[in-house]
Design an enzyme around this catalytic site. Structure first.
Site, PDB file in Angstrom:
ATOM      1  N   SER A 177      83.956 -22.566  42.124  1.00  0.00           N
ATOM      2  CA  SER A 177      82.672 -22.223  41.530  1.00  0.00           C
ATOM      3  C   SER A 177      81.545 -22.845  42.338  1.00  0.00           C
ATOM      4  O   SER A 177      81.705 -23.934  42.924  1.00  0.00           O
ATOM      5  CB  SER A 177      82.602 -22.733  40.088  1.00  0.00           C
ATOM      6  OG  SER A 177      81.301 -22.572  39.542  1.00  0.00           O
TER       7      SER A 177
ATOM      8  N   TYR B 138      83.572 -29.688  34.079  1.00  0.00           N
ATOM      9  CA  TYR B 138      83.936 -28.443  34.768  1.00  0.00           C
ATOM     10  C   TYR B 138      83.540 -28.489  36.239  1.00  0.00           C
ATOM     11  O   TYR B 138      84.344 -28.167  37.124  1.00  0.00           O
ATOM     12  CB  TYR B 138      83.263 -27.256  34.072  1.00  0.00           C
ATOM     13  CG  TYR B 138      83.477 -25.934  34.756  1.00  0.00           C
ATOM     14  CD1 TYR B 138      84.654 -25.224  34.579  1.00  0.00           C
ATOM     15  CD2 TYR B 138      82.487 -25.378  35.570  1.00  0.00           C
ATOM     16  CE1 TYR B 138      84.858 -24.004  35.216  1.00  0.00           C
ATOM     17  CE2 TYR B 138      82.681 -24.162  36.201  1.00  0.00           C
ATOM     18  CZ  TYR B 138      83.866 -23.483  36.022  1.00  0.00           C
ATOM     19  OH  TYR B 138      84.067 -22.277  36.654  1.00  0.00           O
TER      20      TYR B 138
END
Length: 269
Positions: free
Chosen positions: A145, A158
């Site tokens: 990501s 995350y």
């Protein structure tokens, strides 16, 4: 479900294949003539997808219902990578985020995130690379990501997990490239996959132009893999965002954060 085998066709194993970017990979690869091994927790969705793709494109589509945050689930897919018909491409897409700050989150939930986002990626990449290196060909795409390039959501783990995935993929990719094997981190920005809605993350403040389509992320990722890149960041606006996360003053970046999934509310708990 398993269709007729085609020994001359390439075979890809895709985790998190029932939704989002994983499903987009499965659809694109099937259309391009790949046989598939589809992995996710939901056996019903996997079987339906396999039936659809084999009916539309032919080829073979195995399904493995497994929770990769568990020892048994991870071991099942490791065995398939090591002992089954050769896998030419591994797509490690399965992952989760939490809609709770670290200090408010049960440690069991945080541990599950690390097992799925980090440990499963490590284990399956390791299982896949041995046979690929022996054959002198193969590739691994680890879906990471843009969040891993900075701290866009303070309090959330995350982004830390994705920072590991990107660094790991680039490091291992450089080491195995001379052996004919490629490893690449695919680092999309916000992509419409349904993951935010499933975990209750409110993304209403994010403008429509910031969202990517899963099909576009997959297409650019496969192009970058073919080019031999170790890290792929789809879409020009997220390439700019990565430069900002890496080099802009941290104080300036704090004013632009709109992802509040890790925020701490003093009124809670």
């Amino acid at each position: 479900m398993t269709g007729d085998t085609h020994p001359s066709r390439r075979r890809a194993l895709v985790t998190g294949a029932s939704l989002g970017i994983g499903e987009a990979f499965a659809r694109r690869l099937a259309a391009d003539g790949w046989d598939l091994v589809l992995v996710a927790r939901d056996a019903t969705r996997l079987d339906a997808l396999a039936t659809e793709l084999t009916g539309r494109h032919g080829g073979d589509a195995e399904t493995i219902a497994a929770d990769l945050s568990t020892e048994d689930g991870c071991a099942t897919v490791e065995r398939r990578l090591a002992d089954g018909p050769p896998v030419d491409l591994l797509v490690n897409n399965a992952g989760i985020s939490l809609n709770t700050s670290f200090v408010r989150s049960p440690v069991a939930d945080e541990a599950r995130l690390v097992r799925l986002n980090v440990l499963a990626v490590l284990r399956l990449t390791h299982a896949a690379l041995g046979p690929m290196i022996e054959r002198g060909q193969g590739a691994v795409i680890n879906v990471s990501s843009v969040a891993g390039f900075g701290v866009p959501m303070p309090g959330s783990t995350y982004s830390a997990s994705k920072a590991w995935v990107t660094n790991f993929s680039e490091s291992i990719g450089q080491s195995v490239a001379p052996l004919g094997v490629r490893v690449m981190a695919l680092c999309p920005g916000y992509t419409r996959t349904g993951i935010h809605e499933r975990v209750g993350i409110d993304m209403s403040r994010l403008p429509a132009w910031a969202w990517l389509r899963a099909d576009d992320v997959v297409a650019e990722g496969l192009r970058d893999l073919h080019k031999g890149k170790f890290v792929s960041v789809p879409d020009w606006k997220y390439k700019v965002a990565v430069a900002g996360l890496r080099y802009a003053p941290k104080r300036l970046l704090r004013g632009f954060r709109r992802d509040t999934r890790g925020a701490v509310d003093r009124r809670r708990g």
